[in-house]
Every structure is written in structure tokens, then in C-alpha cells.
Design an enzyme around this catalytic site. Sequence first.
Site, short mmCIF file in Angstrom:
data_model
loop_
_atom_site.label_atom_id
_atom_site.label_comp_id
_atom_site.label_asym_id
_atom_site.label_seq_id
_atom_site.Cartn_x
_atom_site.Cartn_y
_atom_site.Cartn_z
CG ASN A 136 4.43 -4.20 2.66
OD1 ASN A 136 4.04 -3.05 2.87
ND2 ASN A 136 3.59 -5.21 2.51
CG HIS B 228 -2.02 -0.88 1.32
ND1 HIS B 228 -1.86 -2.24 1.44
CD2 HIS B 228 -3.36 -0.65 1.29
CE1 HIS B 228 -3.07 -2.81 1.50
NE2 HIS B 228 -3.99 -1.86 1.40
#
Length: 293
Positions: free
Chosen positions: A147, A117
Site C-alpha cells: 500500500n 484506498h
Amino acid sequence: MDKTAPKTEPAVIDSKITKNQTTTASHCASAMLLDAIPPQINQTALLKQTQNLCFEQFASLHSSITKGPLWVAEHLTPKKVNTKIKRQGEFHAEDQVPKNMRAELSDYKGSGYDRGHLAPSANMSTKSAQQDSFSLANMVPQNPKNNQNAWRNIEEAVRDVVSSSHQPVYLVTGVSFLNKTIPSIGKNKVLVPSHLYKAVYQPDTGVIGAYWIANTASAKPQIISLCELEAKTGINAFPLLNKEERRKVYDLPTIGKDVSKNGQIKLLKTDKTSECSNKISTTEASKLAQSFS
């Protein structure tokens, strides 16, 4: 996870602007962008084959060359941060983007990369906004350890700053492709960024700076000025701020435990060396505003 073999992709780009079917571009400009002005991209090649997208709680510039977002903008407020909802949402291809210009779920399968994201789902304060955040138009191929560790810590730290200081921030989160050869994943050749960044500006306190991190398992984030970010990427995240403001580097926390109880952040240094554009003119600001209307 299985990994997709890296491939080299040329970048040739053409510009396009559209509106979200349910959320207007004018809403994005007024609600998510500082002074309703999008980032200024000074590398014209990056603007080819791009499409403005507007969602409930973030705006983005999508590239049909990279098959993902170049940047995502948010206005993160204490109210949003303090509204706790259960993480939910289904990853999905973005219907606003033509099929031949976007990533598909199959591109990530077995690639060895996370669907990372840019606008975090945890920043979203409604179920519908959280579902928006799971669009692949908000995703880039990201090293899993990056991440799930360093990048997640940065996201949590930013939320903690907003919550502790009781002051909103403007965010521009994006990617850069600095490697000589650019890996890609999947049938649609989704390009893998070499670096990610998150530009931060808190108007009421003057706190400003950017997180900069390589897209690798062991990378540690750097805190840099917006001028240095512009020099690296060709993107002026907040073009209505003057050069002197964008040279300041505040000591942005990279992990939640380092956030002070009142969310205050000290000035770390002033960047006196990076090439940096001047504050844009009224005419330039008007053109940029029109590009997201």
C-alpha cells in the site's frame, strides 16, 4: 503490527441495488462511468449480495460477502488532479451498508493490514469528497508495504499522467480473490484480496491498459491488457470498448518519475492470446445502465 490469523471463508452471494442518500446513482453513471455504463461482471457468483454505492467523486460496487468493494470507478480530470487540498478525513464504516454486511474499524485494528484506498484520497478535489474516500466501503485489507510503496507509486503516476497530458482518464480499480483459501480479518470476516488492479482508459489519446499486482510486500506491478484482466477476474472494466481496443497494452508508468513531460505513453504491445468478450450489444448496455440507475 499484530497480524490476524488467516481464515478460510466460503463465498455465497444475492444482488441488491441502492442509492446514496446525498448523491444519486444517475450522477455516478454520468460523472464517473465511461459512457454511463458500469463494469460488466461475467462471474455471476460475484454479483450476489452486492450493492451499488454512489459518492461525490467515485462510484463502487460493494459486496456483503467480502465486506468491501469489488470495484471503484472514477473519472479523473486535470482539474481534480491540480486542485491541491490537505489530506484530511476520518476512517469510518459506511452507513449506507447494513451493519451485518459491512466492515467496521475494529476489524482492521491489530490485523497487520492497512486500510487500503481503492479511490485514493489524493484524487479527491473537495473536502467532502476526500471524507467520502475514507469510507470502509472504499477500503480493502492491503499489505502495508504494498500500500505504502508500489501501490502509492501507481496512484501518483496516474495523477502525473493526467496532469502532464492535460487529458482525463477513466479508472476502474478493484480486487480479486484467486487464492484457494481466502484469509479474513476481524469479527466481520473482511476478506483479504490476493490481487489488486487499476484499469485505465484515456479516451482522447487511446491509452489503455491495467496495473495488476499481488497483495504482498514484495510484489511488483505488471502492465496487462483489459482482455487479460477480464480473463483473470471475470470483470470487463469498460464493456462498450471493442475487443481490439481492449487487447492493446500501453506502457503505463509505475512511478511518477517515469511520466514524460507531455504525459504521452507509447503502445507497448497487443495481447493476441487472452480470452476476451466482444463489445456488448445495445440491449446488454441498456441492462447494465439500468443496474446503476
